[in-house]
Structure formats: C-alpha cells, structure tokens
Design a protein around this motif. Structure first.
Motif, PDB file in Angstrom:
ATOM      1  N   PRO A  91       4.959  -4.049   1.223  1.00  0.00           N
ATOM      2  CA  PRO A  91       5.794  -3.135   0.420  1.00  0.00           C
ATOM      3  C   PRO A  91       5.156  -1.760   0.240  1.00  0.00           C
ATOM      4  O   PRO A  91       5.868  -0.737   0.225  1.00  0.00           O
ATOM      5  N   TYR A  92       3.844  -1.714   0.140  1.00  0.00           N
ATOM      6  CA  TYR A  92       3.159  -0.440  -0.076  1.00  0.00           C
ATOM      7  C   TYR A  92       3.035   0.342   1.236  1.00  0.00           C
ATOM      8  O   TYR A  92       3.025   1.581   1.221  1.00  0.00           O
ATOM      9  N   ARG A  93       2.958  -0.358   2.359  1.00  0.00           N
ATOM     10  CA  ARG A  93       2.959   0.333   3.641  1.00  0.00           C
ATOM     11  C   ARG A  93       4.320   0.989   3.903  1.00  0.00           C
ATOM     12  O   ARG A  93       4.407   2.112   4.439  1.00  0.00           O
ATOM     13  N   ILE A  94       5.386   0.305   3.508  1.00  0.00           N
ATOM     14  CA  ILE A  94       6.721   0.889   3.636  1.00  0.00           C
ATOM     15  C   ILE A  94       6.850   2.116   2.746  1.00  0.00           C
ATOM     16  O   ILE A  94       7.474   3.128   3.135  1.00  0.00           O
ATOM     17  N   VAL A  96       4.517   4.175   1.981  1.00  0.00           N
ATOM     18  CA  VAL A  96       3.813   5.277   2.652  1.00  0.00           C
ATOM     19  C   VAL A  96       4.701   5.890   3.727  1.00  0.00           C
ATOM     20  O   VAL A  96       4.782   7.119   3.870  1.00  0.00           O
ATOM     21  N   GLN A  97       5.392   5.047   4.498  1.00  0.00           N
ATOM     22  CA  GLN A  97       6.287   5.552   5.533  1.00  0.00           C
ATOM     23  C   GLN A  97       7.425   6.363   4.919  1.00  0.00           C
ATOM     24  O   GLN A  97       7.826   7.402   5.476  1.00  0.00           O
ATOM     25  N   GLN A  98       7.970   5.899   3.802  1.00  0.00           N
ATOM     26  CA  GLN A  98       9.030   6.645   3.129  1.00  0.00           C
ATOM     27  C   GLN A  98       8.511   7.995   2.645  1.00  0.00           C
ATOM     28  O   GLN A  98       9.207   9.016   2.733  1.00  0.00           O
ATOM     29  N   ALA A  99       7.278   8.028   2.158  1.00  0.00           N
ATOM     30  CA  ALA A  99       6.684   9.288   1.711  1.00  0.00           C
ATOM     31  C   ALA A  99       6.494  10.244   2.878  1.00  0.00           C
ATOM     32  O   ALA A  99       6.690  11.459   2.734  1.00  0.00           O
ATOM     33  N   ASP A 100       6.129   9.708   4.051  1.00  0.00           N
ATOM     34  CA  ASP A 100       6.016  10.568   5.240  1.00  0.00           C
ATOM     35  C   ASP A 100       7.368  11.192   5.586  1.00  0.00           C
ATOM     36  O   ASP A 100       7.447  12.370   5.970  1.00  0.00           O
ATOM     37  N   ALA A 101       8.427  10.391   5.456  1.00  0.00           N
ATOM     38  CA  ALA A 101       9.768  10.918   5.731  1.00  0.00           C
ATOM     39  C   ALA A 101      10.150  12.000   4.722  1.00  0.00           C
ATOM     40  O   ALA A 101      10.775  13.007   5.075  1.00  0.00           O
ATOM     41  N   ASP A 102       9.760  11.817   3.462  1.00  0.00           N
ATOM     42  CA  ASP A 102      10.050  12.832   2.446  1.00  0.00           C
ATOM     43  C   ASP A 102       9.321  14.140   2.739  1.00  0.00           C
ATOM     44  O   ASP A 102       9.853  15.232   2.492  1.00  0.00           O
ATOM     45  N   ARG A 202       3.133  10.781  -1.397  1.00  0.00           N
ATOM     46  CA  ARG A 202       2.493  10.050  -0.301  1.00  0.00           C
ATOM     47  C   ARG A 202       1.067   9.632  -0.672  1.00  0.00           C
ATOM     48  O   ARG A 202       0.625   8.530  -0.346  1.00  0.00           O
ATOM     49  N   ASP A 203       0.338  10.523  -1.357  1.00  0.00           N
ATOM     50  CA  ASP A 203      -1.015  10.169  -1.813  1.00  0.00           C
ATOM     51  C   ASP A 203      -0.978   8.971  -2.754  1.00  0.00           C
ATOM     52  O   ASP A 203      -1.839   8.080  -2.687  1.00  0.00           O
ATOM     53  N   GLU A 204       0.002   8.965  -3.648  1.00  0.00           N
ATOM     54  CA  GLU A 204       0.136   7.835  -4.572  1.00  0.00           C
ATOM     55  C   GLU A 204       0.450   6.550  -3.819  1.00  0.00           C
ATOM     56  O   GLU A 204      -0.115   5.490  -4.113  1.00  0.00           O
ATOM     57  N   ALA A 205       1.355   6.637  -2.840  1.00  0.00           N
ATOM     58  CA  ALA A 205       1.695   5.458  -2.048  1.00  0.00           C
ATOM     59  C   ALA A 205       0.489   4.952  -1.261  1.00  0.00           C
ATOM     60  O   ALA A 205       0.239   3.741  -1.163  1.00  0.00           O
ATOM     61  N   GLN A 206      -0.301   5.881  -0.695  1.00  0.00           N
ATOM     62  CA  GLN A 206      -1.492   5.487   0.052  1.00  0.00           C
ATOM     63  C   GLN A 206      -2.527   4.844  -0.865  1.00  0.00           C
ATOM     64  O   GLN A 206      -3.184   3.861  -0.504  1.00  0.00           O
ATOM     65  N   LEU A 207      -2.675   5.404  -2.074  1.00  0.00           N
ATOM     66  CA  LEU A 207      -3.615   4.828  -3.031  1.00  0.00           C
ATOM     67  C   LEU A 207      -3.210   3.413  -3.410  1.00  0.00           C
ATOM     68  O   LEU A 207      -4.053   2.501  -3.489  1.00  0.00           O
ATOM     69  N   ASN A 208      -1.928   3.202  -3.649  1.00  0.00           N
ATOM     70  CA  ASN A 208      -1.457   1.854  -3.980  1.00  0.00           C
ATOM     71  C   ASN A 208      -1.683   0.891  -2.817  1.00  0.00           C
ATOM     72  O   ASN A 208      -2.005  -0.287  -3.038  1.00  0.00           O
ATOM     73  N   LEU A 209      -1.512   1.396  -1.591  1.00  0.00           N
ATOM     74  CA  LEU A 209      -1.768   0.547  -0.426  1.00  0.00           C
ATOM     75  C   LEU A 209      -3.232   0.133  -0.381  1.00  0.00           C
ATOM     76  O   LEU A 209      -3.558  -1.032  -0.112  1.00  0.00           O
ATOM     77  N   GLU A 210      -4.135   1.068  -0.647  1.00  0.00           N
ATOM     78  CA  GLU A 210      -5.564   0.746  -0.640  1.00  0.00           C
ATOM     79  C   GLU A 210      -5.920  -0.217  -1.762  1.00  0.00           C
ATOM     80  O   GLU A 210      -6.849  -1.023  -1.631  1.00  0.00           O
ATOM     81  N   ARG A 211      -5.200  -0.146  -2.852  1.00  0.00           N
ATOM     82  CA  ARG A 211      -5.488  -1.023  -3.989  1.00  0.00           C
ATOM     83  C   ARG A 211      -5.040  -2.461  -3.773  1.00  0.00           C
ATOM     84  O   ARG A 211      -5.319  -3.315  -4.614  1.00  0.00           O
ATOM     85  N   THR A 212      -4.368  -2.747  -2.667  1.00  0.00           N
ATOM     86  CA  THR A 212      -4.020  -4.135  -2.366  1.00  0.00           C
ATOM     87  C   THR A 212      -5.247  -4.925  -1.923  1.00  0.00           C
ATOM     88  O   THR A 212      -5.190  -6.149  -1.845  1.00  0.00           O
TER      89      THR A 212
END
Length: 347
Positions: A91-94, A96-102, A202-212
């Motif tokens: 879910p967190y990788r998705i 990040v992808q959505q943030a890249d699109a934004d 995107r930074d927030e999404a990446q941080l959440n991904l790393e926190r998994t």
C-alpha cells in the motif's frame, strides 16, 4: 640445710611459648578490633532494598498494516539497526507511485502557466490594437458629428465598440497577471507551489514506505516477542515487543531517609548480588531521588488522618556501575549496596 640445698638444685621451670603467644595476640586483637570499630563506625550506610535497572523500550510501528515477517526470537541479542519485523509495504509503494504522478501533474501545470503567460502577451497586444482602432474610429465619428454629417446612433455604436475593446484588453491583462502570479512564486519560494506540495507528499509516502521495516533503536535483548505474529494487523503506536537495553545499567537503591544526611553524589559504593554471591562490583552515587517512593506510588499515603503512624520513608538513590561487570546484568536482580559516606563526593 639439706632441704634448702635441694631446692636450690631443683631446675627452674620454663614458661610455655603458647601461653606467651596468647598473651601477646589477645591484646593485639582487642586493640585492632577497637581501632577498626572506631575507624568504620558510622562510615558506611547500606541497604538490601536495591535492584538492577536497565532501560526497557517498547517497540511499536509508526505505520499500520499486516505483519509479513518476524526476524527475531525471545531473548535474542540484537544490535542497534537490526531488522525486527516487516509490515506489508505494497500500500505504501502504491502511495509513492501516486505521489510521483502528482509531481508530474504539477510540472504540467507549471508548463501550462508559462504558456499562458506567452499567450496572454499576444492577446494583450491584439486587444491594445483593437482599443486604439476603436478610439480613432470614435474620434472620427465625433468630428463628423460636429460638422453635422453624422447621427447620434453612430456615435453610440462606436462608443460601445471602444468599451468592448477596452474590456477585452482588461481581461487579457488579468489573465496574464494570474499566470505570472502562479509562476512568479517560484522566484520567491524556489519552486512552483504545486510541485513543492507534490514533492512533500512524495517524501511523506517514501518515509512511510521505509517505516514498514522496523529496526532496533538500541542494542539489547528481545522480550515479549510472542505478541508479534505473522498475519496480524499492526497499529501505529501499539507496542508489539520489548527490548531491554544493555548499553546502560544502574542500581536503584532505596535508602532510609535517616541514611541520607551525609550522602553525596560521587561517593563510592560496593555492590553485591543475590544471584552472583562471589561477584563484587564498584559503583558511585549518581543521583539522589527527588521524592520518596511513597510519593510516587499510585495511591500515595494519606498522612492527615487520625490513624496516622510514622513510618521511615525510603528514597531511591541511583548507583552508577563502574566498568563492565564480569556477569550478565539482568534487570530486576536483587542487590546489596554499601556507600562510603565519609567521602566528600560532589557537592
């Protein structure tokens, strides 16, 4: 005369060496004990109400999700930075992808705004030309009107054309100001606002991904890992296991309040343990508690009652261990502490 002579000839009786040694040792022991008692009387205060203390860290995830991997076991030794368990990252990788699109959308919006500035410039030039033409036409019609070769209806029509041309010019100028305002912020803020917001997401999404991936914050021993099971849902802020840190160990000794008069920070202490009878550890007084144990209890004593009974209070004193003990320090172990209160310490 014969008896006297016999007595003189009788050999002199020798003294026993054991008796002589005893006569010398016993007074020496008495004197030595007296000196020892004088020198040590009132020098030490001690307590057996003392326990080994270590930092206990409750590990909880910063993001929620399903646990997909557990990499530690009960009582396992871990180092700071070791991976403890993982949460499902999809879910967190998705995100990040959505943030890249934004970010891409924001960059497109910037390009459109820059294009709008160029387009509005051309629109303004055309609108200005139309205004000048309408103004000249109106002036010519008024001159004809003054000579008597025109009608009021034509004057009104050319006046309306001038007003319409001026309105289109104002609209073109407003559009250019809006476009420049959007792009102009990049000069003061350093980045197009929409792009900056998208990058922050995107930074927030990446941080959440790393926190998994949950890592050990300190070195220590894993405990209560049975609360952590593959497949269960982890919630942010909910503890799922514990680490008993081994980097810092101290003794919490609860001394009677009557023992504190001459106790100072820095005085040396001798520590022994019930679990390790042959182990002696040296330490120093690190700090003296700000309150008695009763004051910090869940239900403090209510002394303002008719059934009041005076009880000697105990104050927690932190004893810092010097060096590394030869045996493993386990949090909660019972200890005996003796402090040399004749030392000056640190006032």
């Amino acid at each position: 005369m014969a008896d006297t002579k016999a007595e003189e000839e009788k050999p002199e009786k020798k003294r026993s060496p054991v008796r002589l040694i005893a006569m010398l040792i016993v007074p020496a022991l008495v004197i030595g004990f007296g000196v020892y008692w004088y020198m040590t009387s009132g020098r030490y205060v001690s307590t057996d109400n003392a326990y080994v203390q270590q930092d206990i860290i409750e590990i909880s995830p910063e993001v929620g999700g399903r646990i997909v991997a557990v990499l530690v076991e009960e009582n396992q030794q871990v180092e700071a930075g070791d991976i403890l368990f993982r949460i499902d990252p999809e879910p967190y990788r998705i995100a990040v992808q959505q943030a890249d699109a934004d970010i891409a959308d924001a960059q497109l919006a910037l390009s459109q705004a820059q294009t709008a500035i160029s387009t509005s410039g051309a629109d303004i030039s055309t609108a200005q030309a139309n205004v000048e033409l309408a103004r000249r036409n109106l002036a010519r019609e008024r001159e004809l009107m003054n000579r008597g070769f025109n009608t009021q209806a034509r004057i009104d029509r050319f006046t309306a054309e001038l007003n319409d041309a001026q309105a289109r010019l104002n609209t073109a100028r407003a559009a250019q100001q809006d476009a420049r305002a959007a792009v102009g912020n990049t000069r003061s803020r350093g980045e197009f606002p929409a792009i900056a917001a998208a990058r922050a997401m995107r930074d927030e999404a990446q941080l959440n991904l790393e926190r998994t991936v949950i890592r050990a914050p300190v070195s220590g021993t894993i405990s209560e890992v049975e609360r952590l099971q593959i497949g269960q849902m982890a919630s942010p802020g909910t503890a799922v296991l514990t680490i008993v840190a081994r980097d810092e160990t101290w003794i919490e000794a609860n001394f009677k309040e009557t023992d504190l008069d001459r106790m100072r920070i820095g005085q040396t202490a001798r520590i022994t343990f019930d679990a390790y009878p042959d182990l002696v550890v040296q330490g120093r007084v690190g700090s003296i508690g700000a309150g008695t144990g009763a004051e910090f209890s869940i239900l403090p004593a209510q002394n303002a009652t008719g059934n009041w009974v005076k009880v000697t209070q105990r104050v927690p004193v932190r004893i810092e261990i010097e060096g590394t003990p030869a045996r493993q320090m386990i949090t909660g172990l019972s200890a005996d502490v003796r402090v040399d209160i004749r030392e000056d310490g640190e006032r």
